[in-house]
Design an enzyme around this catalytic site. Sequence first.
Site, mmCIF file in Angstrom:
data_model
loop_
_atom_site.group_PDB
_atom_site.id
_atom_site.type_symbol
_atom_site.label_atom_id
_atom_site.label_comp_id
_atom_site.label_asym_id
_atom_site.label_seq_id
_atom_site.Cartn_x
_atom_site.Cartn_y
_atom_site.Cartn_z
ATOM 1 N N TYR A 15 12.279 61.078 16.366
ATOM 2 C CA TYR A 15 12.025 62.290 15.589
ATOM 3 C C TYR A 15 13.269 62.868 14.926
ATOM 4 O O TYR A 15 13.166 63.821 14.158
ATOM 5 C CB TYR A 15 11.424 63.369 16.495
ATOM 6 C CG TYR A 15 10.114 62.971 17.110
ATOM 7 C CD1 TYR A 15 8.940 62.975 16.355
ATOM 8 C CD2 TYR A 15 10.035 62.584 18.440
ATOM 9 C CE1 TYR A 15 7.731 62.612 16.913
ATOM 10 C CE2 TYR A 15 8.831 62.215 19.012
ATOM 11 C CZ TYR A 15 7.686 62.234 18.245
ATOM 12 O OH TYR A 15 6.488 61.868 18.799
ATOM 13 N N HIS A 74 10.431 68.096 10.730
ATOM 14 C CA HIS A 74 10.181 69.045 11.824
ATOM 15 C C HIS A 74 11.441 69.303 12.656
ATOM 16 O O HIS A 74 11.493 70.283 13.392
ATOM 17 C CB HIS A 74 9.075 68.474 12.709
ATOM 18 C CG HIS A 74 8.074 69.476 13.195
ATOM 19 N ND1 HIS A 74 7.913 70.743 12.682
ATOM 20 C CD2 HIS A 74 7.140 69.373 14.185
ATOM 21 C CE1 HIS A 74 6.935 71.365 13.329
ATOM 22 N NE2 HIS A 74 6.451 70.554 14.239
ATOM 23 N N TYR A 127 9.378 69.049 23.646
ATOM 24 C CA TYR A 127 8.572 68.822 22.454
ATOM 25 C C TYR A 127 8.196 70.162 21.827
ATOM 26 O O TYR A 127 8.133 71.192 22.481
ATOM 27 C CB TYR A 127 7.336 67.949 22.709
ATOM 28 C CG TYR A 127 7.718 66.512 22.954
ATOM 29 C CD1 TYR A 127 7.960 65.654 21.893
ATOM 30 C CD2 TYR A 127 7.879 66.038 24.248
ATOM 31 C CE1 TYR A 127 8.335 64.344 22.104
ATOM 32 C CE2 TYR A 127 8.269 64.723 24.472
ATOM 33 C CZ TYR A 127 8.501 63.877 23.402
ATOM 34 O OH TYR A 127 8.892 62.594 23.617
ATOM 35 N N ASN A 145 5.575 71.684 20.660
ATOM 36 C CA ASN A 145 4.441 72.503 21.108
ATOM 37 C C ASN A 145 4.714 73.256 22.401
ATOM 38 O O ASN A 145 3.949 74.151 22.759
ATOM 39 C CB ASN A 145 3.196 71.636 21.301
ATOM 40 C CG ASN A 145 2.748 70.981 20.018
ATOM 41 O OD1 ASN A 145 3.281 71.247 18.938
ATOM 42 N ND2 ASN A 145 1.770 70.108 20.124
#
Length: 189
Positions: free
Chosen positions: A14, A19, A64, A66
Site C-alpha cells: 500500500y 490512500h 489498517y 478502517n
Amino acid sequence: MYLIVGLGNPGEKYSRTRHNAGFRVVDRFSRQYNWKWQNIGHRLSWTKGEVEGKQVYLLKPLTYMNQSGEGLLYFPRFKLFSEGILIVVHDEMDFPPGVVRIKKGGGTAGHRGLNSLIETLKTDDFLRVRVGIGKPLSREEAIDYVLGVPEGEEKALLEKGEERAVSALSSILEEGWERAMNKYNAQED
C-alpha cells in the site's frame, strides 16, 4: 504538545497508493529532522522530537485505515494527551491532486480512517491537513481508486501536495493553526 497522526495502510503493498498520503507526509516531515521511527508491535509506529520549542509526536496507526482509531490506543502517552493539539493528515477525494487544505472539526465525507478516529476519540474536534487525491468517475470505484497507485503527472502533483502538506504542518507549529489555515486555504493550487 502536538500529536500528528498520518493515516494509511501498513505494508509495502500500500505504500505508494493514494490512500497512504498521510503516511508519506509524516514520513517526509520526520526526515527533515532525522527522527527515527519505532514500532509498538504491529499496531503503531511513532517518533518524536522538538520543533520551535514544542514537543511533537508523529504516529502512524498500523491497524489498517478502517481501524486507525484503535491503533492510537497503543500509544503510551495517549491518555495524557488531552491537553495537547491533535492534527490528522489524510487523503481527500474532494480535492484534486496537489491541493492541500487545513480544517478544524467537521464530518468525514465517508473517510473510514476518520470515522474510526472519531469513534475512538469521541470527538471530531481536531485539526486536519487534507491532501487532495482527486476522485474516480463513479462512487462504486472509490475503493479501487484510493488503493490505486498514481502515475505520471498525477503522481507528480500528489508528491507536490505531500510536500505542501509538510510545509503546512511546519506552519501550524511555527505560526499557529489559524494563521496556517488562512495561508494554505487561500492558496491557489
